[in-house]
Design an enzyme around this catalytic site. Structure first.
Site, short mmCIF file in Angstrom:
data_model
loop_
_atom_site.label_atom_id
_atom_site.label_comp_id
_atom_site.label_asym_id
_atom_site.label_seq_id
_atom_site.Cartn_x
_atom_site.Cartn_y
_atom_site.Cartn_z
N ASP A 288 16.65 -12.23 -18.49
CA ASP A 288 16.34 -11.23 -17.47
C ASP A 288 16.87 -11.79 -16.15
O ASP A 288 17.22 -12.97 -16.05
CB ASP A 288 14.83 -10.99 -17.41
CG ASP A 288 14.44 -9.69 -16.72
OD1 ASP A 288 15.25 -9.19 -15.91
OD2 ASP A 288 13.32 -9.19 -16.95
N VAL A 427 12.94 -7.01 -13.84
CA VAL A 427 12.40 -6.22 -14.94
C VAL A 427 13.56 -5.62 -15.76
O VAL A 427 13.61 -4.43 -16.02
CB VAL A 427 11.41 -5.13 -14.47
CG1 VAL A 427 10.55 -4.65 -15.64
CG2 VAL A 427 10.51 -5.65 -13.37
N HIS A 428 14.48 -6.50 -16.14
CA HIS A 428 15.65 -6.10 -16.92
C HIS A 428 15.72 -6.87 -18.24
O HIS A 428 16.80 -7.23 -18.70
CB HIS A 428 16.93 -6.36 -16.11
CG HIS A 428 17.06 -5.51 -14.89
ND1 HIS A 428 17.89 -5.84 -13.83
CD2 HIS A 428 16.46 -4.33 -14.54
CE1 HIS A 428 17.81 -4.91 -12.89
NE2 HIS A 428 16.95 -3.99 -13.29
N LEU A 429 14.59 -7.10 -18.85
CA LEU A 429 14.51 -7.94 -20.04
C LEU A 429 15.39 -7.39 -21.17
O LEU A 429 15.32 -6.21 -21.50
CB LEU A 429 13.06 -8.06 -20.50
CG LEU A 429 12.69 -9.19 -21.45
CD1 LEU A 429 11.21 -9.51 -21.30
CD2 LEU A 429 12.97 -8.84 -22.90
#
Length: 490
Positions: A288, A427-429
């Site tokens: 992330d 919040v780009h997992l």
């Protein structure tokens, strides 16, 4: 109760799940059940492109996962718990992964040229046309302009030009990195979520179809498995049987379901008492974007109430990645009362990787997210560089930082200390059920004939740009993998 059965059950009505279910239903040749743990909502927090209210801790449309970013730094990670998923609550940033991401992953059938038709099919770009853009897709894409261009945005872009950074007027063209406006899935102040775009009424604006059943407020608990086949899904409302099971619950929800179904690392499953069916590295080695918000004081007028917050971005090479491993994103709207706005400084190609594990055999218990950010000196050095470049942009623009100079321009040790205090996640997992490691190029989970994953958990690593547009692309691609070609490419 036991459902009579469907041809396909899709778990998760988020960015990828809505696209997949909507496209399958559009064909009309199979029955589809779309299951979503959250409710349907028309709250302004969902419909307003300017609102980020649903990302705040405690909001009912937000999963609010507890996560450790680094030792001693715990945060709440928002994920959409609503029909539309995170596409219904996020900042409407709708930028594609870059060609080099797909080249790095080197997955057969997933090159940039392979996936470009699916990006195009998903969108109706209202600003640009040509061979890389779509004109008839369900998601309207716009860039800030006119009254929706925040007054601070030209100032930011002017500072980028003054410092010699190239223009990147189209961040979805697959070109070299630079400074330019951010495409958004919003039009005239309205957020166009994947539900709005792909689902029929009352959830969205797509044509009605008798082959699609949408079941909100039904939480999947585990996949029912027998041998090499998935029989269906056990949910809080009973068992839903299906010929094909597709997990599209997001990069946290999908691996969580696999683990509770007995698919994952044997030590993790045995520790909590879940019987092991297939050992795979589910939840391991994902990535992330670590990020830091650099606040500054904007003395000019505020943006229009309908303007998106994330207006423009500088993507750049830290010195070893021509495709751009840093991003400085302008947030033109204050997060709370006051005049401070922000530059979000993010590392877009981190070396550090995280783990997702379960701590109980109870599928309702939340998973444990350990990001393990900034484990390498290269990661720490590059994030420092992004913050210092952002400070230079503010200096050139004549804007005052809301952080003392010593923190930002001081020595590395002092800057690293400040970073640890304010570090957050974009919040780009991605990569928690990755292509190659957990699923094949057809998105089937290794060892199973009819169980697939279709969301950002399948991306081998987080792409250099935020994954919202790529999540929708995955849903479009998954629909063809399940059902065969569904359109003629032009």
């Amino acid at each position: 109760m036991t459902d009579p059965g469907y041809d396909v059950v899709v778990v998760g009505a988020g960015s990828a799940g809505c696209a997949l279910a909507g496209r399958l239903a559009e064909r009309g040749d199979r029955s589809v059940c779309l299951v979503e743990a959250g409710p349907a909502s028309r709250l302004p927090d969902v419909t307003s492109a300017a609102s980020l209210a649903a990302t705040a801790p405690g909001h009912p449309l937000n999963w609010e996962y507890a996560a450790r970013l680094v030792r001693g730094r715990m945060v709440s990670v928002p994920r959409g718990r609503v029909v539309g998923g995170s596409s219904a609550i996020n900042g409407s940033y709708f930028v594609r992964a870059v060609p080099q991401d797909f080249a790095d992953w080197a997955v057969p059938g997933w090159s940039y040229d392979d996936v470009l038709p699916y990006y195009r099919r998903s969108e109706a770009d209202l600003d640009l046309d040509g061979p890389v853009h779509g004109a008839a897709g369900p998601l309207r894409v716009r860039r800030p302009a006119g009254h929706l261009l925040a007054p601070v945005t030209p100032v930011f872009l002017g500072a980028c030009a003054t410092l010699g950074y190239p223009d990147e007027p189209d961040k979805n063209a697959g070109g070299p990195p630079g400074a330019g406006p951010v495409p958004s899935n919003a039009a005239e102040g309205v957020r166009i979520s994947a539900a709005t775009a792909y689902l029929p009424p009352p959830w969205g604006a797509a044509p009605e179809t008798p082959t699609l059943t949408v079941r909100p407020e039904v939480r999947a608990l585990r996949v029912l498995l027998a041998g090499d086949r998935a029989l269906g899904v056990e949910t809080t409302a009973g068992t839903i049987r299906a010929g094909e099971v597709v997990l599209a619950a997001g990069a946290v929800g999908s691996p969580h379901l696999l683990l509770h179904s007995g698919v994952g690392p044997e030590p993790v499953l045995r520790q909590v008492g879940v019987p092991v069916r297939v050992e795979l590295p589910v939840g391991q080695g994902w990535s992330d974007h670590p990020s830091v918000y650099l606040p500054f004081r904007w003395p000019g007028p505020p943006p229009h109430p309908d303007a998106v917050a994330g207006q423009a971005a500088l993507n750049l090479d830290s010195g070893s990645d021509p495709a751009g491993d840093l991003e400085i994103l302008l947030f033109a709207r204050p997060f709370s009362e006051g005049r401070e706005v922000h530059l979000m400084c993010a590392l877009q190609r981190p070396e550090s990787h995280g783990d997702l594990t379960i701590t109980s055999a109870d599928p309702l218990a939340p998973p444990l997210l350990d990001y393990r950010y900034l484990r390498t000196e290269a990661d720490r050095r590059r994030l420092r560089a992004a913050i210092r470049i952002a400070a230079d942009l503010l200096r050139v623009a004549g804007l005052d930082r809301a952080v003392p100079e010593g923190w930002v321009l001081g020595n590395d040790v002092r800057l690293d200390g400040w970073i640890r205090e304010v570090l957050t996640t974009s919040v780009h997992l991605c990569g928690s059920a990755a292509l190659g490691r957990v699923v094949g190029p057809d998105l089937r989970v290794h060892g199973f004939a009819n169980l697939r994953v279709a969301d950002t958990s399948v991306l081998p690593a987080v792409p250099r740009r935020g994954p919202a547009a790529t999540a929708v692309m995955i849903g479009e691609r998954a629909a063809e993998l399940l059902a065969g070609p569904i359109w003629t490419s032009t």
